[in-house]
Each structure stands twice: as structure tokens, then as C-alpha cells.
Design a protein around this motif. Structure first.
Motif, mmCIF file in Angstrom:
data_model
loop_
_atom_site.group_PDB
_atom_site.id
_atom_site.type_symbol
_atom_site.label_atom_id
_atom_site.label_comp_id
_atom_site.label_asym_id
_atom_site.label_seq_id
_atom_site.Cartn_x
_atom_site.Cartn_y
_atom_site.Cartn_z
ATOM 1 N N GLY A 137 0.814 -1.203 0.000
ATOM 2 C CA GLY A 137 0.000 0.000 0.000
ATOM 3 C C GLY A 137 0.847 1.252 0.000
ATOM 4 O O GLY A 137 1.903 1.335 -0.647
ATOM 5 N N ILE A 138 0.388 2.278 0.739
ATOM 6 C CA ILE A 138 1.080 3.566 0.801
ATOM 7 C C ILE A 138 2.305 3.443 1.704
ATOM 8 O O ILE A 138 2.215 2.999 2.844
ATOM 9 C CB ILE A 138 0.147 4.662 1.332
ATOM 10 N N THR A 139 3.459 3.854 1.180
ATOM 11 C CA THR A 139 4.694 3.923 1.957
ATOM 12 C C THR A 139 5.470 5.163 1.534
ATOM 13 O O THR A 139 5.269 5.699 0.438
ATOM 14 C CB THR A 139 5.577 2.682 1.746
ATOM 15 N N GLN A 140 6.371 5.618 2.400
ATOM 16 C CA GLN A 140 7.169 6.789 2.058
ATOM 17 C C GLN A 140 8.296 6.453 1.096
ATOM 18 O O GLN A 140 8.725 7.305 0.313
ATOM 19 C CB GLN A 140 7.731 7.419 3.334
ATOM 20 N N ASP A 141 8.782 5.220 1.136
ATOM 21 C CA ASP A 141 9.843 4.771 0.245
ATOM 22 C C ASP A 141 9.511 3.369 -0.242
ATOM 23 O O ASP A 141 8.639 2.686 0.316
ATOM 24 C CB ASP A 141 11.200 4.761 0.969
ATOM 25 N N LEU A 142 10.238 2.948 -1.268
ATOM 26 C CA LEU A 142 10.061 1.589 -1.783
ATOM 27 C C LEU A 142 10.829 0.616 -0.902
ATOM 28 O O LEU A 142 11.770 -0.048 -1.325
ATOM 29 C CB LEU A 142 10.525 1.504 -3.234
ATOM 30 N N ASN A 143 10.371 0.561 0.332
ATOM 31 C CA ASN A 143 11.023 -0.268 1.331
ATOM 32 C C ASN A 143 9.924 -0.873 2.204
ATOM 33 O O ASN A 143 9.086 -0.132 2.742
ATOM 34 C CB ASN A 143 11.984 0.570 2.175
ATOM 35 N N PRO A 144 9.886 -2.184 2.355
ATOM 36 C CA PRO A 144 8.815 -2.781 3.168
ATOM 37 C C PRO A 144 8.754 -2.243 4.577
ATOM 38 O O PRO A 144 7.684 -2.222 5.193
ATOM 39 C CB PRO A 144 9.153 -4.273 3.151
ATOM 40 N N ASN A 145 9.881 -1.794 5.120
ATOM 41 C CA ASN A 145 9.920 -1.292 6.484
ATOM 42 C C ASN A 145 9.686 0.211 6.568
ATOM 43 O O ASN A 145 9.783 0.788 7.649
ATOM 44 C CB ASN A 145 11.266 -1.631 7.124
ATOM 45 N N SER A 146 9.395 0.835 5.437
ATOM 46 C CA SER A 146 9.170 2.280 5.430
ATOM 47 C C SER A 146 7.853 2.624 6.112
ATOM 48 O O SER A 146 6.953 1.785 6.248
ATOM 49 C CB SER A 146 9.173 2.795 3.994
ATOM 50 N N ALA A 147 7.739 3.881 6.521
ATOM 51 C CA ALA A 147 6.526 4.344 7.199
ATOM 52 C C ALA A 147 5.319 4.225 6.283
ATOM 53 O O ALA A 147 5.388 4.554 5.097
ATOM 54 C CB ALA A 147 6.711 5.784 7.659
ATOM 55 N N LYS A 148 4.201 3.775 6.838
ATOM 56 C CA LYS A 148 2.980 3.582 6.068
ATOM 57 C C LYS A 148 2.189 4.880 5.993
ATOM 58 O O LYS A 148 1.037 4.980 6.414
ATOM 59 C CB LYS A 148 2.112 2.486 6.697
ATOM 60 N N ALA A 149 2.790 5.896 5.443
ATOM 61 C CA ALA A 149 2.132 7.196 5.318
ATOM 62 C C ALA A 149 2.863 8.007 4.258
ATOM 63 O O ALA A 149 3.969 7.654 3.827
ATOM 64 C CB ALA A 149 2.121 7.941 6.654
ATOM 65 N N LEU A 150 2.231 9.088 3.849
ATOM 66 C CA LEU A 150 2.845 9.991 2.877
ATOM 67 C C LEU A 150 3.680 11.033 3.601
ATOM 68 O O LEU A 150 3.443 11.362 4.765
ATOM 69 C CB LEU A 150 1.770 10.681 2.035
ATOM 70 N N ARG A 151 4.644 11.569 2.876
ATOM 71 C CA ARG A 151 5.427 12.668 3.430
ATOM 72 C C ARG A 151 4.569 13.939 3.469
ATOM 73 O O ARG A 151 3.442 13.978 2.992
ATOM 74 C CB ARG A 151 6.682 12.894 2.588
#
Length: 886
Positions: free
Chosen positions: A333-347
């Protein structure tokens, strides 16, 4: 490549594959030509979902289907909890094809499409202005734009001029804008400040950047008048990969020179009929679909005839271009980066009007006017809503419980709301007409004692209820005349009475069994001993038993039983006292069926939905009377159904509680409580304020403010109201379940004690039992029966080893009676000391008279068999017969 060009390519050049056309409308026509001629048509720009390989098998899309981006669009709206949106789209196959998938995606995140507006691709400024002014009149401030960049740029320029690119507005555009940022002019970008858009994610490597720059420079040299390549950077990359895929497929399939099978000679054939069928098209199509490689735009892989994308990029248009604020992938879904551990939100996003905080997505009043709030003008129950007028100034004053609750909720909303109360004289009619005012958009909402019903919810929205739910009936109370001569049996239920009687008898029997052989007070005639069992047990009720117990086992049982009796008598006394002193009033009617059966008149509050509910329950409308105040209820109930009043009044719980708080001692609420939702505020259908006001009501109810408002209008909870509810269902008495524990303890104690005594008796008297069996011989009846009779006869004898009978025996030997030989006739024996199991008393007495002449070795048996009857008979004879000798 349009349709005419496609026909020429196939007919004249015998093209084995066609790349293009650029738009979805043209691609649909060309794809059908390709299907007819079995020539693969490959497009890197026709993205409409209406073009599918199912309908046109020879159409291949080397771009992303527009339906793929509906999920990220919905995810962006869901990330900010926007529950309503307006969709504006281009009136072309490209624009309309996305609507079904977009509707499903928004519904999946709880966002409702409030309006769908199609804009022609050639719409002039007047048409665009009309669309925008229509949007301004709506409370929704979230807009989803699905257009190609030329029309979208014009729309945003007109929106900026109309003031719709300011604060509180939200614009989310599909990749028709985000993918063409390099084609927009500075003026277009300036008009789109704050817009959030999407674009397919492509990693721009150095090779991709160099290719795009060389292609742009070459296009300008060869076509200086066209201003360069019209496609976006992404389209250029996809076009290159498309050409590479076809070349690779030709080599893989080893396609020979063009070969078309022209149809046989017929007359009046069209150009489309003369095209023939490609002999290599099917093989080439399969090769293209199976081609996979690392292209300049990323991995080239076809699934179901369409290019698969790994992710979408979310961009925010600010300054002179777009800034990436997040990504969307099918897996995370929505992540800040193309990283599974990235924050699940927009900048952080800079919204239109340059606010950093996200807009709420709607406005209370689109035109900036005050909200018109309809309020019912009631003739009674003015604690809920009261409309009064100043006689001097003529100014209306609106107060009440509902008004105070609404005002408190509005104060706590995170945004200011201006509103004005407007009284409506609808209390003489149904509240449904009050709800219709909101449905017909004559008022913005209704504040008052409006009940939520299923029929009303189909036309408007209701907030969370702010009162208790349900409705019931109130009837007149009468004095309890049921305290009759049998009231003393009511404190205990039938089961408890029977259980107590059974344990009384069981306890008396166990004590008798233990004391019978060792205690003369537990001996006598059968009637005397049966009476003693009941007398001893029941005398423990008043603790008046005078029999002296000899065995510790029986003493233990009596101690346990006295404890049980103490609890029973105390509970009985308390329950009887409560029945005789507390319960004074009873309802005149207890059942709705009784009202219908006897044809009583019933009452209800005018304008209430209860009228229709009573009719559904089978009440005749001619037997129903309506009232509008607590005083009217009291007057009708006091007169009764036979004297122009009613036997019962039906209303909602809040009104009945208010009525009972004023007339508690004379009336009471009875019968079942029929479920309803309760009283709520009324809003237009799909109003965004409904959720905020509902949350405000819940917050108010969790605090102390709601209780203060209730006390201010309804007073402190009346103690007699609780008394009335308790009097509705008279107590049916104490039940056995409440005392099951103590009965279980005393039952186990008595049973175990009895088993211990019987086991001890069998062990200690085993020699005597054998002698009794030998003496009885094989009597009449079966073997177990005469053995049991022998055992009972032995049990019935006195236990002369007990201290009681040993003392009596010594006294008997010391007196002159030892040298006398008493005899009795049959009549004296029958009046003497027989027990239920005695057989030969005379022989026992004779044995007792010759006890002193018996050798010491035989004294024990003689003592057991003879002295018992002798002693008892002697005692009886001494008190009743003047002379013992002939």
C-alpha cells in the motif's frame, strides 16, 4: 495510426504488426481491424480499461491499464479519512473507462462519490466555469480529476481563477497529469500548486535519461515546427521497449515474409473485407506476449495482454515541478519509500493555498451562510424542546434538553459552525414532515426529539442517539389487595418448601436411627416413634427440642441442621416482612394482550411514530387517543378507559421517565420494552457533518457534561421511580437455587454420618446379627427378606452397653424387683413398650427375670435378649398397674 492508416498498412504494406494508435478512442477501432486481419495491434499509450484482450484478442497494451491506478487513488483518500469525493473526468473512452473500477476502489476505503461530472475534451471556458461553480455549491471539497493533461491544465487554470485552488480544497489527479509534467507550461504548473497526482514508477537510470535526451534533440532537428516529441518521458521509454519487444518476438517466432490470405472473389467487398487474414499474426502475437526482458523503462513482462507495473509514485506539485511524497505498491500500500519497512504514510504535502495541515475535505456551508436548523414547536414535554416568545420584544427563545446537547456538541467541534434555529409548527402532525424538510433541502438539519426509524433513515442521515432507546407503556397503580390469609407461604418458592420439608424429615430420621438403640426417649410404639421423628426435626424451627441426645454423631447432625434452620428462618422472616411492608402498589394492567382483548382505550403522544407501531400490533385506531403533555397523560389514566380516559399510555422511555418523575406514586411502567434506536439529530443524506456530530455526542456522553444537562432539565433521578420499577414484578419468593449450597452440605453430612453409623453397627454387632439370623431360621419369604427381618429385630433391641441402659440395669438389680417375676397378659403387652420391630416381648421379659440365675458366661446374650423388654415393661407396669404379682 488511425483507422484509415491501419487499413492502408495492412492492405498495401502488408504490415504484420502495428504500433499505436496514441489515444484509446483510436486504438479501439484499430484493434478491431487487427482482430479482423489477425494482425497484432500494440499500443503504449491507450490505457482505457474498456480495451481488453477478451474483446479484442489481437490488441496488446504495453502500458498500464488505467484501472490499476484506482487503488492508489483510493489509498490516498483513505490515508486522510476523506469520506466523500467528487469525480470529474474527460468525456472520452479514456475518461469513462475508469469509472467502474474507481467507484469500487473508493467504496473499499469508505469514500462515497457524491457527484460525477463529465467534461468534453473540447469544452470552452464557459463550460468549465459552469462545472466549477456547481462544485462550489456542494459541501464536498475533495475532487478526483481523470483527464489528459491538455484538458486538465485548462480546468485548473479556471479553478484558480474561481478561487478553488485555495485552502480547504483538495485536488487528486490521475497519471494523466503526473506523467506529463514535462509537457506542462510554467503557467499550467503555477495553476496546479498543491495538486496531488500519480505517475507509474520508472527508475530513471542514466541510460533512460540519455535516451530521452537524444530522442528529444533528434525530434527537434527533424521536426522543428512540432516543438519536439509530444509524448511524455515515460511514453518515450515505453515506445522504445515496445519496438524492442516486437523485434525480439519476430526473431523468436521466426516470422517469414508477409503472407496474407485474401478472400475469394466476391462482388461489392469493402476495403476491410479485402484485407485478408495474416498467416503469421497468431504466432507473432504469442511471441510478443511471451517476451520478457529488462527494458529501458524497467522489466518488460506481459500479463493478460497488459504491461505490469511494480508501483505508482505519488507526487505533489509545488514550485516549478513535482515532488515525490510517497509510493504505492500492491503488497504494502502507501509507503514513504520503496522499502517494506518504510513508514505507512505519505510525506508532508503542501495543499492548495499552501497550508501544511490536511484539509477536512468538506465545508459546513458552501455559500458561507448560516445553517438553518428546524426545531419542533411542542405543546407539551417542553423539557426536551421549548419555544417561547418574549411578549414585549416578540423575540423567540428556544431552549430545552435537545437544544443544550446540540449546542455543547457544536462548541466542541474542531471547526466553527454558524447556525440559526427556526421553529416549525409540526407537533400536531407526524414528525415525518419535519424530517421531509431536510430531505427537500429546505433546512440543513433538524434538532429536537426526533426518533430514528427505518423509513426515515432511507431519506436522511441520523447522528448517534443521545437518549435511551425503546418504548413501553404506563398504567395506573392500585393498592395491593393480594395480602390474603395465605401470604405466609409466598416468601418461599414451591421448590424450596418441598426441599425444606424433605430435609426436615430426612434429618429427623437420621437422628432417630442413631439414637433409637441407646436413647429411651427415642423408643416407644410405632406411632410414638414416627411422631417423634417429625416432632424432633420440626421443633428445631423454634429451637424447642428437649430430647437429650446420647450420640456424638446425632449431635453433629443437629448442629449442622440448626445452622440451616437459622438461615432459612432469617431469610423467611426478611422476605415476609418485605412483602407485608414494602409492596403496596400493583399495576391495573400488566399485558398488552389484555388491552386488546378487553377493548380498552389507549393513549400515545401526538406526532409520534408509535401510532403506526400500535396499529401494527393490532390496536384499532378508533380505540386510540393522542395527548401532548404529562398532565394529559395523568388525567387520562386517572379517569380510566370507561370514563373517557385510557387504560394505558404508550410512549418512548425518555418521556415515560419524565412523566413518572412527576407522577411516580400513582402510575408505573409495565410490560416489555420495545426496541428503538433513540432520539437523534437529522442531517441530509451523506452529510459529512454526521460523523463529526456523532463523535461529539459520544465524547459528551463519556464526560460529566451530559449528566449536568440531564439534571438541569429532568432533575435528580427520583428514588420512587426505582421503587415503581421494582413493584412491577412482585417477588415470586426465595428459590431453592439460592440455598442449594447449605442443603448440599447438610445432606452430605447427614448421609455420611448415617453411613458411618450403619458401618459401625454392622461391625460391632456382627455376633449378635449372626445369632439373630440363627434364631430366625429360614422364616417365611425369600432369604434376603427374613435375613433383613432378623437384622431389624436385632437393631430394635436396646444397646445395653450404652451408658444410659447400663445405669438403668444396675438400678434394676438393686431394687426388690430383681426377685420378682413379672408377667403380662396380651393386652398389657400391647399397651407396653413395643417398637415397630418387636416380636416376642414376653420371652424377653422372662429372660430378664432370670438374669441373676444365668451364668456369667451367658450374661451377655441374656442381657441383650431379655432385659431390654423386661426393663421397659417393668417401667410401664410400675406407672400403670397397681400390683405386679398375682
Amino acid at each position: 495510426c488511425n483507422g484509415v492508416a491501419a487499413v492502408d498498412l495492412i492492405k498495401d504494406a502488408q504490415a504484420q504488426a502495428i504500433i499505436g494508435p496514441p489515444t484509446s478512442a483510436e486504438a479501439e477501432f484499430v484493434a478491431r481491424i487487427g482482430d479482423h486481419a489477425r494482425v497484432p495491434v500494440i499500443s503504449y499509450s491507450a490505457t482505457s480499461p474498456t480495451l481488453t484482450p477478451v474483446q479484442t484478442p489481437f490488441f496488446v497494451r504495453t502500458a498500464a491499464n488505467d484501472s490499476f491506478q484506482t487503488a492508489p487513488v483510493a489509498a490516498v483518500l483513505g490515508a486522510f479519512s476523506w469520506r466523500a469525493a467528487v469525480v470529474v473526468y474527460e468525456d472520452t473512452p479514456y475518461g469513462t473507462g475508469i469509472l467502474p473500477a474507481l467507484s469500487d476502489a473508493l467504496q473499499g476505503v469508505g469514500t462515497k462519490i457524491m457527484d460525477r461530472t463529465a467534461v468534453p475534451s473540447d469544452a470552452d471556458d464557459a463550460r468549465l466555469d459552469a462545472v466549477l461553480y456547481h462544485f462550489m455549491a456542494m459541501p464536498t471539497r475533495v475532487f478526483v480529476v481523470h483527464m489528459l493533461y491538455p484538458l486538465a491544465a485548462r480546468l485548473f487554470r479556471r479553478a484558480k481563477k474561481a478561487g478553488m485552488m485555495s485552502q480547504e480544497y483538495v485536488w487528486v489527479a490521475t497519471d494523466g497529469v503526473g506523467s506529463f509534467m514535462d509537457r506542462l507550461s510554467p503557467e499550467d504548473v503555477d495553476a496546479m500548486q498543491g495538486v496531488v497526482s500519480l505517475q507509474p514508477y520508472v527508475q530513471l537510470t542514466d541510460a533512460a535519461k540519455n535516451f530521452s535526451a537524444r530522442l528529444m534533440a533528434r525530434s527537434r532537428r527533424e521536426n522543428p515546427a512540432d516543438g519536439g516529441v509530444a509524448d511524455s518521458t515515460l511514453m518515450r521509454l515505453w515506445s522504445y521497449d515496445t519496438a524492442w519487444a516486437i523485434a525480439a518476438a519476430v526473431e523468436t517466432a521466426r516470422v517469414p515474409s508477409p503472407a496474407f490470405q485474401t478472400p475469394g472473389g466476391t462482388t461489392a467487398l469493402t476495403d476491410l473485407d479485402r484485407l485478408g487474414v495474416s498467416a503469421t499474426g497468431t504466432a507473432l502475437l504469442k511471441a510478443v506476449l511471451a517476451t520478457t526482458f529488462e527494458g529501458i523503462a524497467g522489466k518488460f513482462k506481459m500479463v493478460d495482454g497488459q504491461l505490469q507495473l511494480p508501483a505508482y509514485e505519488v507526487v505533489n506539485i509545488i514550485g516549478r515541478g513535482a515532488r515525490t511524497v510517497g509510493f504505492w505498491t500492491p503488497e504494502f500500500g502507501i509507503t514513504q519509500d520503496l522499502n517494506p519497512n518504510s513508514a505507512k504514510a505519505l510525506r508532508q504535502i503542501l495543499w492548495p493555498g499552501e497550508p501544511w495541515s490536511a484539509p477536512k475535505g468538506w465545508t459546513v456551508s458552501p455559500n458561507g451562510r448560516m445553517l438553518l436548523v428546524a426545531v419542533p414547536a411542542k405543546n407539551g414535554f417542553k423539557q426536551f424542546v421549548d419555544v417561547s416568545q418574549n411578549s414585549t420584544t416578540g423575540e423567540e427563545k428556544i431552549t430545552g434538553y435537545c437544544i443544550d446537547v446540540f449546542d455543547e456538541v457544536m462548541k466542541n467541534l474542531p471547526y466553527p459552525v454558524s447556525y440559526r434555529y427556526v421553529p416549525q409548527n409540526v407537533s400536531l402532525d407526524s414528525y415525518d414532515k419535519l424530517v421531509d424538510l431536510v430531505r427537500d433541502q429546505k433546512f440543513d438539519l433538524v434538532v429536537g426529539d426526533v426518533t430514528v426509524t427505518a423509513s426515515r433513515m432511507a431519506e436522511v442521515d441520523f447522528t448517534m442517539p443521545f437518549t435511551e432507546s425503546g418504548w413501553s407503556m404506563v398504567v395506573a397503580a392500585q393498592e395491593d389487595t393480594g395480602s390474603n390469609m395465605w401470604v405466609f407461604v409466598r416468601p418461599l418458592s414451591t421448590g424450596l418448601w418441598l426441599a425444606s420439608l424433605g430435609f426436615f424429615c430426612f434429618t429427623g430420621f437420621v437422628v432417630w436411627v442413631i439414637e433409637h438403640r441407646i436413647n429411651p426417649e427415642f423408643r416407644g410404639t410405632p406411632c410414638q416413634q414416627f411422631g417423634l421423628i417429625f416432632y424432633f426435626a420440626f421443633s428445631t424451627l423454634t429451637f424447642s427440642h428437649r430430647e437429650k441426645l446420647q450420640s456424638n454423631l446425632s449431635r453433629f447432625i443437629v448442629i449442622m441442621w440448626v445452622f440451616v434452620v437459622l438461615i432459612l428462618t432469617s431469610s423467611y422472616t426478611a422476605s415476609l416482612t418485605s412483602m407485608l411492608t414494602v409492596q403496596k402498589l400493583l399495576p391495573t394492567v400488566t399485558d398488552v394482550r389484555e388491552l386488546r382483548r378487553n377493548g380498552h382505550y389507549i393513549g400515545y403522544q401526538e406526532g409520534s411514530f408509535i401510532e403506526s407501531s400500535l396499529q401494527k400490533m393490532g390496536f384499532d385506531q378508533s380505540r386510540m387517543r393522542k395527548y401532548n403533555s404529562s398532565k394529559g397523560y395523568a388525567d387520562a389514566l386517572s379517569r380510566g378507559s370507561a370514563k373517557g380516559g385510557v387504560a394505558a399510555v404508550f410512549d418512548e422511555i425518555p418521556y415515560l421517565k419524565l412523566f413518572l418523575s412527576e407522577y411516580c406514586k400513582d402510575y408505573m411502567m409495565v410490560g416489555p420494552i420495545y426496541k428503538t434506536v433513540g432520539l437523534s439529530f437529522v442531517f441530509p443524506k451523506d452529510s459529512p457533518m454526521t460523523g463529526d456530530v456523532s463523535r461529539g455526542i459520544l465524547t459528551l456522553a463519556e464526560g460529566e457534561k451530559m449528566s449536568k444537562v440531564e439534571k438541569a432539565w429532568f432533575g435528580e433521578p427520583d428514588a420512587c421511580l426505582q421503587q415503581s420499577s421494582a413493584e412491577v414484578a412482585p417477588s415470586s419468593g426465595l428459590r431453592f437455587k439460592s440455598f442449594g449450597g447449605i442443603f448440599l452440605l447438610t445432606g452430605l453430612a447427614s448421609g455420611l454420618t448415617l453411613l458411618v453409623y450403619l458401618a459401625t453397627f454392622a461391625i460391632r454387632e456382627r455376633s449378635g446379627l449372626r445369632a439373630a439370623e440363627a434364631t430366625a431360621g429360614s422364616g417365611s419369604g425369600s432369604v434376603p427378606l427374613w435375613k433383613l427381618r432378623a437384622w431389624l429385630q436385632h437393631y430394635d433391641t436396646r444397646d445395653l452397653r450404652s451408658p444410659t441402659f447400663r445405669t438403668r440395669h444396675d438400678e434394676f438389680n438393686a431394687c426388690d424387683c430383681a426377685n420378682r417375676t413379672p408377667t403380662w397378659n396380651d393386652e398389657s403387652v400391647r399397651n407396653g413398650g413395643m417398637s415397630p420391630f418387636s416380636v416376642r416381648v414376653n420371652s424377653e421379659m422372662n429372660a430378664a427375670s432370670s438374669l441373676e440365675n444365668t451364668p456369667a458366661s451367658e450374661a451377655g446374650n441374656s442381657l441383650e435378649q431379655g432385659v431390654e423388654g423386661a426393663t421397659t415393661s417393668a417401667e410401664m407396669a410400675t406407672s400403670t398397674v397397681p400390683q405386679l404379682h398375682r
